[in-house]
Design a protein around this motif. Structure first.
Motif, short mmCIF file in Angstrom:
data_model
loop_
_atom_site.label_atom_id
_atom_site.label_comp_id
_atom_site.label_asym_id
_atom_site.label_seq_id
_atom_site.Cartn_x
_atom_site.Cartn_y
_atom_site.Cartn_z
N ARG B 242 34.22 24.81 -54.02
CA ARG B 242 35.31 25.17 -53.11
C ARG B 242 36.24 26.19 -53.77
NH1 ARG B 242 35.20 20.16 -50.65
NH2 ARG B 242 36.22 19.16 -52.38
N ILE B 243 36.55 25.93 -55.07
CA ILE B 243 37.50 26.84 -55.73
C ILE B 243 36.87 28.22 -55.93
CG2 ILE B 243 39.01 27.16 -57.71
CD1 ILE B 243 38.78 24.11 -58.17
N ILE B 244 35.60 28.23 -56.36
CA ILE B 244 34.92 29.51 -56.53
C ILE B 244 34.93 30.26 -55.20
CG2 ILE B 244 32.64 30.60 -56.89
CD1 ILE B 244 32.13 28.57 -59.08
N GLY B 245 34.67 29.51 -54.12
CA GLY B 245 34.66 30.10 -52.80
C GLY B 245 36.02 30.67 -52.42
N ARG B 246 37.07 29.89 -52.75
CA ARG B 246 38.41 30.33 -52.39
C ARG B 246 38.76 31.62 -53.13
NH1 ARG B 246 41.20 25.32 -53.08
NH2 ARG B 246 42.15 26.08 -54.99
N VAL B 247 38.44 31.63 -54.43
CA VAL B 247 38.73 32.83 -55.23
C VAL B 247 37.94 34.02 -54.67
CG1 VAL B 247 38.55 33.88 -57.52
CG2 VAL B 247 39.35 31.53 -57.30
N GLY B 248 36.67 33.77 -54.35
CA GLY B 248 35.83 34.83 -53.81
C GLY B 248 36.38 35.35 -52.48
N PHE B 249 36.84 34.42 -51.66
CA PHE B 249 37.39 34.74 -50.35
C PHE B 249 38.62 35.65 -50.49
CE2 PHE B 249 39.84 33.44 -46.54
CZ PHE B 249 38.87 33.67 -45.57
N TYR B 250 39.53 35.26 -51.39
CA TYR B 250 40.74 36.06 -51.58
C TYR B 250 40.43 37.41 -52.21
CZ TYR B 250 43.26 31.81 -50.41
OH TYR B 250 43.72 30.70 -49.77
N ARG B 251 39.43 37.42 -53.10
CA ARG B 251 39.03 38.70 -53.70
C ARG B 251 38.50 39.65 -52.63
NH1 ARG B 251 37.59 39.46 -59.26
NH2 ARG B 251 38.56 37.85 -60.48
N LYS B 252 37.74 39.08 -51.71
CA LYS B 252 37.19 39.91 -50.65
C LYS B 252 38.33 40.44 -49.78
CE LYS B 252 33.39 40.03 -47.39
NZ LYS B 252 32.51 39.25 -46.51
N GLU B 253 39.29 39.56 -49.48
CA GLU B 253 40.44 40.01 -48.68
C GLU B 253 41.19 41.12 -49.41
OE1 GLU B 253 43.17 37.08 -47.31
OE2 GLU B 253 41.73 36.21 -45.92
N GLN B 254 41.32 40.94 -50.74
CA GLN B 254 42.02 41.93 -51.55
C GLN B 254 41.27 43.28 -51.52
OE1 GLN B 254 42.39 41.03 -55.74
NE2 GLN B 254 44.60 41.43 -55.71
N ASP B 255 39.96 43.20 -51.62
CA ASP B 255 39.15 44.43 -51.55
C ASP B 255 39.35 45.12 -50.21
OD1 ASP B 255 38.18 43.96 -54.02
OD2 ASP B 255 36.23 43.18 -53.37
N MET B 256 39.35 44.32 -49.13
CA MET B 256 39.52 44.90 -47.80
C MET B 256 40.90 45.55 -47.67
SD MET B 256 37.52 41.95 -45.69
CE MET B 256 38.36 42.16 -44.14
N LEU B 257 41.89 44.88 -48.23
CA LEU B 257 43.25 45.42 -48.18
C LEU B 257 43.32 46.75 -48.92
CD1 LEU B 257 46.22 44.45 -47.37
CD2 LEU B 257 46.47 43.88 -49.77
N SER B 279 51.36 41.75 -49.75
CA SER B 279 50.11 41.03 -49.45
C SER B 279 49.24 40.97 -50.69
CB SER B 279 49.31 41.76 -48.38
OG SER B 279 49.95 41.71 -47.20
N ASP B 280 49.18 42.11 -51.39
CA ASP B 280 48.35 42.19 -52.57
C ASP B 280 48.81 41.17 -53.62
OD1 ASP B 280 46.19 43.51 -53.88
OD2 ASP B 280 47.66 44.39 -55.25
N GLN B 281 50.13 41.12 -53.80
CA GLN B 281 50.65 40.19 -54.82
C GLN B 281 50.43 38.74 -54.41
OE1 GLN B 281 54.14 40.99 -56.89
NE2 GLN B 281 53.63 43.12 -57.27
N ARG B 282 50.55 38.50 -53.09
CA ARG B 282 50.31 37.13 -52.59
C ARG B 282 48.85 36.74 -52.88
NH1 ARG B 282 48.03 35.36 -47.91
NH2 ARG B 282 47.79 37.50 -47.21
N LEU B 283 47.94 37.69 -52.62
CA LEU B 283 46.51 37.41 -52.86
C LEU B 283 46.25 37.24 -54.36
CD1 LEU B 283 44.89 39.88 -50.32
CD2 LEU B 283 44.74 37.38 -50.25
#
Lengths: 420, 448
Positions: B242-257, B279-283
């Motif tokens: 779950r944690i790996i997934g969460r980190v991956g999820f936020y990284r993807k969001e960060q990349d999209m941003l 947003s970037d800092q929040r991620l």
């Protein structure tokens, strides 16, 4: 009050139509629909999948190791065993301190080295070692930091790793040569794997679990599935479940997650193709013009690793003996009767060509090692005049009788070399 | 002809429009000004540093003209490195190329040490000194982001190096700790690398990481950093998944941003930039906290030996530190033995670190950005350094060219550290290069 009710009813009506449009079925049916998980298909691997047929698992420094049969957590001052460090049962102590009355002799190599130490009575070799002045009054304790399939630089790195974490040996015996020339071509190079990577590394790394990008995606899918389940659970038990608007919001969220999961699953399968043939499996690129160049590089690694082990041993006051093991595919190295030939010699075995190519180079490099001060012993021809069966399979392994003869030969070589 | 009333109404409408436009303009201007100020505040203390490493000497193998420190590299990152059979973990080469055996084009990147890690030298060349710099991220940045030319210029004063060209390689990766340096050198020598000099700059990772990142998670303290994360069976560790997934999820969001930021026509406006930055800092915060959580995930018992490695327990902190420092010492002794046997010069430097008491005067800005009382590295550095320093003295007594650089910034009040771990600004790296060069020259002049 009336306008509020009107707004609620209108929104609910809109939501009902939207839901029917979205599902083509009744919302109540959708609520009970099961969230289908695909994670189980993507990640069904683990220790067992990583362990190849030899039951070894990846190790960060020596390529592969055996998980101990019994997990022990010795205190730093308690007696410790090599089994704890990944070398399997009965491999002897992990020697932390040198003792006045004891000399710890570590036997390195692959399966032949291991079977040699665990199968043959070691009395003859121990007696030969005791003839050396530094071990004369000591009990000889053998310890076997070797695993099946090990080839250089694994022996070298095992020695470095164990010594760095506190192992103290009095002498080192390396028995190797066969794996170093017989395995790298067919088992690594033709599969595009770096020839100096450990045996079966490609098999061990063919796991979804160890590929970083795959882990990333698997984790993400897991997270989204978790969110899907949680949202469904909330909807099932919440009083909001009777609200069409709440159901609409939930379904839009659910569909969004499902789309993302599908997208990631697609990515996962694309990734699988990439990573299974990627650097994690293949290692560095090094291509050769011809087999002379290839075997030259293999033997140079074998020689260099031995020299490094010798240099470490010398700097630490340890004796270092390097033995080139015999092998049945070396032409004229063994007289074989039909029974032995049937079990121990396969005409078309891929080891055969590689041994025929590699052994002359190993023997020559062994001479150079001796010139450079290494106590190197070429045992290629020890069974040349032995008619009895000494080989047990079509690889390289010996019968107990074969190991006994091998033991005697090493003992004799060490004794006569020391007398010289 | 319009009446006076009509005219005055039109005028007031025009006025209203002008007034409206001016108001919008003022609001926009004020918002932009506010955003610009807020952005400056937000970006202050950021870890991103553009390091100028243009060489003055020209005699050194230059790695890259301009590099940017990636702050995510300093975090306990399990995502960039991949499993390696002998070194724990390495970096996959960015560009996969086919290398002919013995080719002069062979690079350390091919062997897993990342871009700009220098050439893989196969043979001795009389006019060059093939140098391997090993250690962890600080050693790597010392070469890739610092001023190694200062060190080699100094060394060139010694008669044995005069007129020689230094060819520098960095066969190391972020997070490496002993015995990884020892194994890397042995591995590379066994597969045909040639070195004339080895510089080992380490110490911090060896005492700061093993306890919080390995031992408390049931992992052997000598296993590589993040080994548990790389080997953990995801099937058996749902929380980790779950944690790996969460980190991956936020990284993807960060990349999209970041993608949006790059291509949006709004990118010129401070307000848009501010919103993105927030947003970037929040991620980033979410990613950091996920990574911290990952580190605190205990090795799953069911995943077993593949994750935990050998069991070894200690009765107290002293026992633990004695053992980790003894591994550091023994690895250095063995590097020295190999080097001596092969005529390679071996220099071992203990890196400075900000958590060592009295090692650097700091202004409020540097203190705020680089000393984190909550850092899980802090205690290991505080307790471990006195032992490293005293054992370093033993190394010297045993013939190792060891240099204690712990106090190299003790008289340097300007900002030299970059983050709350251990990394330095290029200015810090330059001072370290100068002092290390002086120490080696003085040492070799007395004890050649």
């Amino acid at each position: 009050m009336v306008p509020v009710l009107l707004i609620v009813v209108s929104v609910e009506m809109f939501s009902l139509f939207a839901l029917q449009f979205l599902n083509g079925m009744s919302p109540a049916m959708r609520l009970n629909a099961n969230v289908v998980s695909s994670y189980g298909q993507a990640g069904e691997t683990g220790d067992q999948a990583l362990a190849s047929t030899d039951d070894q698992v990846p190790h960060p420094y020596i390529g592969a190791a055996h998980p101990p049969t019994t997990v022990r957590k010795p205190e730093i001052r308690d007696p410790d065993f090599l089994e704890n460090y990944g070398f399997g049962p009965n491999t002897g102590p992990f020697p932390r301190e040198k003792k006045d009355n004891e000399a710890v002799v570590a036997i390195f190599g692959g399966s032949v080295a291991k079977q040699f130490a665990l199968t043959a009575p070691m009395d003859t070799l121990a007696a030969a070692l005791k003839q050396l002045p530094e071990y004369a009054d000591k009990d000889i304790v053998f310890t076997v930091p070797s695993n099946y399939g090990f080839k250089q630089p694994q022996q070298l790195l095992t020695l470095n790793y164990l010594m760095s974490i506190g192992a103290k040996f009095d002498a080192i015996i390396v028995i190797d040569g066969f794996n170093d020339v017989a395995m790298p071509f067919e088992e690594d190079y033709t599969l595009n794997v770096f020839p100096f990577y450990p045996r079966f590394w490609n098999v061990r790394m063919q796991s979804l679990n160890t590929a970083p990008e795959m882990r990333h995606i698997i984790g993400r899918i897991g997270l989204m599935q978790e969110r899907q389940k949680n949202a469904a659970r909330i909807m099932q038990y919440s009083p909001l479940r009777i609200s069409m608007t709440a159901q609409l919001v939930w379904q839009l969220y659910d569909k969004d997650l499902e789309a993302k999961i599908l997208e990631d699953e697609k990515l996962l399968f694309e990734q699988q193709a990439d990573e299974q043939s990627g650097y994690i499996v293949t290692g560095p690129s090094r291509v050769y013009d011809n087999s002379d160049q290839f075997f030259g590089d293999l033997v140079s690694n074998w020689k260099e690793s031995s020299l490094l082990m010798h240099q470490i041993a010398k700097a630490n006051g340890m004796r270092y003996f390097h033995i080139l093991q015999p092998n049945q595919y070396v032409p004229n190295s063994k007289q074989m009767g039909p029974a032995e030939k049937a079990v121990a010699f396969r005409e078309n075995h891929y080891y055969r060509d590689d041994v025929e190519m590699g052994y002359p180079l190993l023997r020559q490099a062994g001479k150079e090692l001796r010139e450079q001060g290494v106590q190197f012993y070429d045992m290629t021809l020890i069974f040349e005049h032995v008619n009895e069966q000494t080989y047990i399979d079509d690889c390289c392994h010996l019968t107990v009788y074969g190991y006994n003869l091998f033991n005697d030969a090493i003992a004799e070589a060490i004794t006569s070399d020391s007398n010289r | 002809m319009p009446s006076l009333t009509q005219h005055s109404t039109e005028l007031s409408k025009a006025k209203r429009i002008v007034f409206g436009l001016v108001t919008v303009g003022i609001v926009f201007g004020v918002t932009e000004a506010f955003s610009a100020t807020a952005l400056t505040v937000l970006r202050r203390g950021s870890n991103v540093v553009v390091a100028d490493i243009i060489s003055g000497s020209g005699s050194i193998y230059r790695l890259h003209p301009l590099l940017v420190v990636d702050p995510t590299q300093n975090s306990p990152d399990s995502f960039n490195q991949i499993v390696h059979p002998y070194l724990g973990a390495v970096l996959e080469p960015i560009e996969k190329k086919t290398v002919q055996f013995g080719s002069a084009d062979d690079t350390m990147e091919n062997y897993g040490f990342g871009p700009y890690s220098g050439p893989f030298i196969h043979e001795y060349q009389p006019d060059t000194i093939s140098v391997a710099v090993v250690g962890g991220s600080v050693a790597k940045q010392f070469v890739t982001h610092g001023h190694p030319d200062i060190l080699f210029k100094k060394l060139a004063e010694l008669p044995k190096y005069q007129g020689k060209k230094f060819i520098v390689s960095v066969p190391t990766n972020y997070g490496y700790k002993q015995p990884q340096q020892l194994l890397a050198i042995n591995y590379l020598l066994s597969i045909g690398a040639h070195f004339d000099m080895i510089i080992n700059l380490d110490g911090f990772n060896e005492v700061a990481m093993p306890f919080p990142e390995n031992y408390v998670q049931n992992i052997s303290p000598y296993y590589p950093r993040s080994w548990n994360l790389r080997m953990q069976n995801l099937d058996l560790a749902p929380e980790m998944r779950r944690i790996i997934g969460r980190v991956g999820f936020y990284r993807k969001e960060q990349d999209m941003l970041h993608e949006k930021q790059k291509h949006s026509p709004l990118r010129r406006f401070f307000t848009a930039q501010l919103l993105w930055e927030m947003s970037d800092q929040r991620l980033k915060k979410k990613i950091d906290s996920g990574q911290q959580e990952l580190l605190s995930q205990k090795a799953n018992e069911r995943s077993g030996y593949i994750v935990t490695g050998p069991g070894r327990t200690y009765t107290g902190d002293t026992d633990f530190l004695d053992d980790v420092v003894s591994v550091w010492k023994q690895s250095s002794v063995m590097l020295n033995q190999i080097a001596t046997a092969r005529g390679i010069d071996y220099f071992h430097a203990l890196q400075p670190n900000q958590y060592v008491e009295g090692s650097k005067p700091m202004g409020p800005e540097e203190l705020a950005a680089t000393v984190n009382p909550q850092s899980h590295f802090r205690q290991g550095a505080i307790s471990g350094y006195p032992l490293l320093r005293s054992v370093g003295q033993e190394l010297r007594n045993e013939g190792v060219h060891f240099y204690d650089m712990t106090m190299v910034f003790a008289d340097q009040p300007q900002r030299l550290y970059i983050d709350d771990c251990c990394h330095m600004l290029p200015e810090g790296s330059a001072i370290l290069a100068e002092r290390l060069g002086e120490a080696i020259v003085a040492d070799l002049s007395q004890n050649p």
